[in-house]
Design a protein around this motif. Structure first.
Motif, mmCIF file in Angstrom:
data_model
loop_
_atom_site.group_PDB
_atom_site.id
_atom_site.type_symbol
_atom_site.label_atom_id
_atom_site.label_comp_id
_atom_site.label_asym_id
_atom_site.label_seq_id
_atom_site.Cartn_x
_atom_site.Cartn_y
_atom_site.Cartn_z
ATOM 1 N N GLY A 10 0.791 -1.225 0.000
ATOM 2 C CA GLY A 10 0.000 0.000 0.000
ATOM 3 C C GLY A 10 0.820 1.270 0.000
ATOM 4 N N ARG A 11 2.146 1.139 -0.088
ATOM 5 C CA ARG A 11 3.018 2.306 -0.156
ATOM 6 C C ARG A 11 3.976 2.148 -1.325
ATOM 7 N NH1 ARG A 11 0.577 6.357 2.531
ATOM 8 N NH2 ARG A 11 -0.015 5.722 4.642
ATOM 9 N N GLY A 12 4.385 3.284 -1.876
ATOM 10 C CA GLY A 12 5.384 3.254 -2.928
ATOM 11 C C GLY A 12 6.773 3.163 -2.326
ATOM 12 N N ALA A 13 7.208 4.238 -1.667
ATOM 13 C CA ALA A 13 8.512 4.232 -0.994
ATOM 14 C C ALA A 13 8.520 3.173 0.095
ATOM 15 C CB ALA A 13 8.804 5.606 -0.406
ATOM 16 N N GLN A 14 9.645 2.560 0.292
ATOM 17 C CA GLN A 14 9.769 1.491 1.275
ATOM 18 C C GLN A 14 10.539 1.914 2.517
ATOM 19 O OE1 GLN A 14 8.188 -1.716 0.695
ATOM 20 N NE2 GLN A 14 7.216 -0.166 -0.606
ATOM 21 N N SER A 15 10.908 3.177 2.580
ATOM 22 C CA SER A 15 11.645 3.679 3.747
ATOM 23 C C SER A 15 11.577 5.198 3.769
ATOM 24 C CB SER A 15 13.109 3.228 3.696
ATOM 25 O OG SER A 15 13.753 3.791 2.556
ATOM 26 N N SER A 46 2.480 3.724 10.057
ATOM 27 C CA SER A 46 1.933 3.505 8.720
ATOM 28 C C SER A 46 0.726 4.385 8.401
ATOM 29 C CB SER A 46 1.530 2.031 8.558
ATOM 30 O OG SER A 46 0.544 1.679 9.518
ATOM 31 N N LYS A 47 0.234 5.128 9.380
ATOM 32 C CA LYS A 47 -0.966 5.933 9.160
ATOM 33 C C LYS A 47 -0.634 7.232 8.425
ATOM 34 C CE LYS A 47 -3.503 4.244 13.214
ATOM 35 N NZ LYS A 47 -4.152 4.621 14.495
ATOM 36 N N THR A 48 -1.630 7.712 7.682
ATOM 37 C CA THR A 48 -1.509 8.997 7.009
ATOM 38 C C THR A 48 -1.971 10.107 7.944
ATOM 39 O OG1 THR A 48 -1.946 7.937 4.875
ATOM 40 C CG2 THR A 48 -2.180 10.331 4.979
ATOM 41 N N VAL A 49 -1.196 11.183 7.998
ATOM 42 C CA VAL A 49 -1.490 12.314 8.890
ATOM 43 C C VAL A 49 -1.712 13.567 8.056
ATOM 44 C CG1 VAL A 49 -0.614 13.751 10.762
ATOM 45 C CG2 VAL A 49 -0.091 11.296 10.727
ATOM 46 N N MET A 50 -2.774 14.315 8.358
ATOM 47 C CA MET A 50 -3.048 15.573 7.675
ATOM 48 C C MET A 50 -2.547 16.735 8.544
ATOM 49 S SD MET A 50 -4.370 14.357 5.023
ATOM 50 C CE MET A 50 -4.840 12.655 4.672
ATOM 51 N N TRP A 95 9.829 21.197 3.342
ATOM 52 C CA TRP A 95 8.907 21.322 4.466
ATOM 53 C C TRP A 95 9.439 20.619 5.713
ATOM 54 C CZ3 TRP A 95 4.511 24.262 3.779
ATOM 55 C CH2 TRP A 95 4.181 24.576 2.456
ATOM 56 N N GLY A 96 10.647 20.056 5.595
ATOM 57 C CA GLY A 96 11.256 19.403 6.749
ATOM 58 C C GLY A 96 10.962 17.929 6.864
ATOM 59 N N PHE A 97 10.441 17.318 5.791
ATOM 60 C CA PHE A 97 10.071 15.908 5.822
ATOM 61 C C PHE A 97 10.916 15.101 4.849
ATOM 62 C CE2 PHE A 97 6.005 18.166 6.824
ATOM 63 C CZ PHE A 97 5.931 17.775 8.149
ATOM 64 N N SER A 98 10.798 13.785 4.956
ATOM 65 C CA SER A 98 11.498 12.893 4.047
ATOM 66 C C SER A 98 10.735 12.775 2.734
ATOM 67 C CB SER A 98 11.646 11.505 4.690
ATOM 68 O OG SER A 98 12.029 10.543 3.717
ATOM 69 N N PRO A 99 11.475 12.655 1.617
ATOM 70 C CA PRO A 99 10.804 12.413 0.335
ATOM 71 C C PRO A 99 10.365 10.965 0.175
ATOM 72 C CG PRO A 99 13.167 12.475 0.021
ATOM 73 C CD PRO A 99 12.933 12.819 1.465
ATOM 74 N N GLY A 100 10.653 10.128 1.173
ATOM 75 C CA GLY A 100 10.248 8.734 1.137
ATOM 76 C C GLY A 100 8.838 8.556 1.654
ATOM 77 N N LEU A 101 8.694 7.781 2.721
ATOM 78 C CA LEU A 101 7.365 7.512 3.269
ATOM 79 C C LEU A 101 6.670 8.770 3.771
ATOM 80 C CD1 LEU A 101 7.972 4.139 5.130
ATOM 81 C CD2 LEU A 101 6.394 4.519 3.228
ATOM 82 N N ASP A 102 7.415 9.745 4.279
ATOM 83 C CA ASP A 102 6.789 10.989 4.744
ATOM 84 C C ASP A 102 5.964 11.641 3.647
ATOM 85 O OD1 ASP A 102 7.765 10.818 7.295
ATOM 86 O OD2 ASP A 102 9.239 12.424 7.103
ATOM 87 N N PHE A 103 6.460 11.583 2.414
ATOM 88 C CA PHE A 103 5.753 12.211 1.291
ATOM 89 C C PHE A 103 4.357 11.641 1.120
ATOM 90 C CE2 PHE A 103 4.680 12.190 -3.287
ATOM 91 C CZ PHE A 103 4.687 13.563 -3.533
ATOM 92 N N GLU A 104 4.199 10.346 1.438
ATOM 93 C CA GLU A 104 2.919 9.672 1.290
ATOM 94 C C GLU A 104 2.074 9.700 2.552
ATOM 95 O OE1 GLU A 104 3.661 5.682 -0.246
ATOM 96 O OE2 GLU A 104 5.610 6.382 -0.975
#
Length: 358
Positions: A10-15, A46-50, A95-104
């Motif tokens: 369910g995710r693209g990036a794996q880390s 694994s949860k999405t945060v708004m 924005w101070g986040f990772s382009p990996g899982l944080d992006f999603e």
């Protein structure tokens, strides 16, 4: 897929790769990983945060000569669709986040987007020119079903009779068909539907939280049936992943009454190169090396390509083959179809939110 490597469904990036702007970075130690495996615990949330944000502007001028738009608007930053190849991943670092899982998983919501757009359209200095949603992240990603920011933005474009383009992978755009029809009546809208493959299995691992291929094809057909101009973007072309599907895909979207098709060739700038490499070694280990070398072959020997003029289409033998396939496909299936130019003449009369009488 290698059994020794855990794949996050369910995710693209794996880390979560390190943010290049952070002074400090962290890594998971083997003893911690072993403990989590023994306890059955997830290593990462694994949860999405708004996250609510309130920017000062919402309409962005696009400086790149390779992109077919002058201005873009993005109601969300980050994208839960999780497309592994997405060039917008790098922007999440600002924005101070990772382009990996944080992006999603960490989606920034521009709560004042409608007010900012209205202010822009009412400005005496602003002259109507198409504004495209979304040049960076999908305006119809899952959270839009709940928040309806994109719908309110479309209502604002209609109120001020201003031309707007849409780029999306989500069938949720059909929810707003009532507004799109009104915009179309004054030639104020076109829709770009991104379809990367006709194979659902390819879609599932490339773009894990997007609408199914069936839904997207139905979206092309339903929009076209209402007369709304639809362009399909086969973007990106990834060698040995979807590059063999050009002819059948163009034929299929032509049968659904799309007016045109565009494409880009994958480029893996910044952190995306490492994210994509990790992903393809987990999902397609049998051809990972071949795919990566073919991507390098169209970008001067590198996964990364920032050169204006060549970065979107690539160069070399493979890039030329892709170019010729699209030329043939357009002549076969889309000949004599043209996307109409959007109407920029009405807006001045509606700058106050209603037509001027005197």
């Amino acid at each position: 897929m290698s059994k020794s490597q855990k794949y996050i469904k369910g995710r693209g990036a794996q880390s979560n790769v390190p943010n290049r702007f952070d002074v400090n970075s962290h890594e998971f130690r083997d003893d911690f990983l072993n403990y989590c495996a023994a306890e059955g615990d997830d290593i990462q949330e694994s949860k999405t945060v708004m996250i609510d944000t309130f920017p000062k502007t919402i309409v962005n001028k696009v400086e790149s000569p390779d992109v077919g738009m002058g201005y873009s608007l993005n109601p969300y930053q980050g994208c839960e669709h999780g497309c592994i190849y997405c060039y917008a991943r790098n922007s999440h670092e600002y924005w101070g986040f990772s382009p990996g899982l944080d992006f999603e998983q960490k989606i920034l919501v521009k709560r004042n987007a409608v007010e900012l757009l209205e202010k822009k359209l009412r400005s005496k200095k602003w002259q109507a020119t198409p504004i495209v949603m979304s040049g960076n992240t999908d305006c119809y990603q899952p959270v839009e079903k709940q928040l309806e920011i994109t719908r309110k933005l479309l209502q604002t474009f209609l109120k001020y009779r201003h031309p707007v383009g849409i780029i999306t992978k989500n069938a949720l755009v059909l929810r707003d068909l009532d507004i799109l029809e009104e915009l179309h009546n004054d030639r104020l809208v076109y829709v770009n539907i991104s379809i990367t493959s006709l194979q659902e299995e390819t879609r599932r691992i490339l773009e894990p939280r997007t609408a199914s291929i069936k839904k997207r094809l139905e979206t092309v057909e339903k929009l076209s049936a209402k007369g709304i101009p639809v362009n399909v973007m086969m973007a990106p072309i990834i060698p040995s992943v979807n590059s063999h599907e050009i002819m059948p895909l163009v034929k299929e979207i032509a049968n659904r009454a799309a007016l045109s098709v565009g494409y880009t060739i994958v480029r893996l700038n910044g952190a995306i190169g490492g994210i994509f490499t990790d992903w393809i070694n987990k999902t397609m280990p049998d051809r990972a090396s071949k795919v990566l070398h073919q991507i390098e072959s169209v970008h001067g020997g590198s996964l990364n390509d920032s050169r204006f003029g060549t970065r979107m289409k690539g160069e070399g033998e493979f890039a030329e083959q892709v170019k010729q396939q699209f030329k043939i496909a357009r002549n076969l299936y889309l000949k004599d179809r043209e996307r109409p130019v959007l109407n920029c003449d009405l807006h001045e009369e509606y700058k106050d939110g209603q037509m001027k009488l005197f």
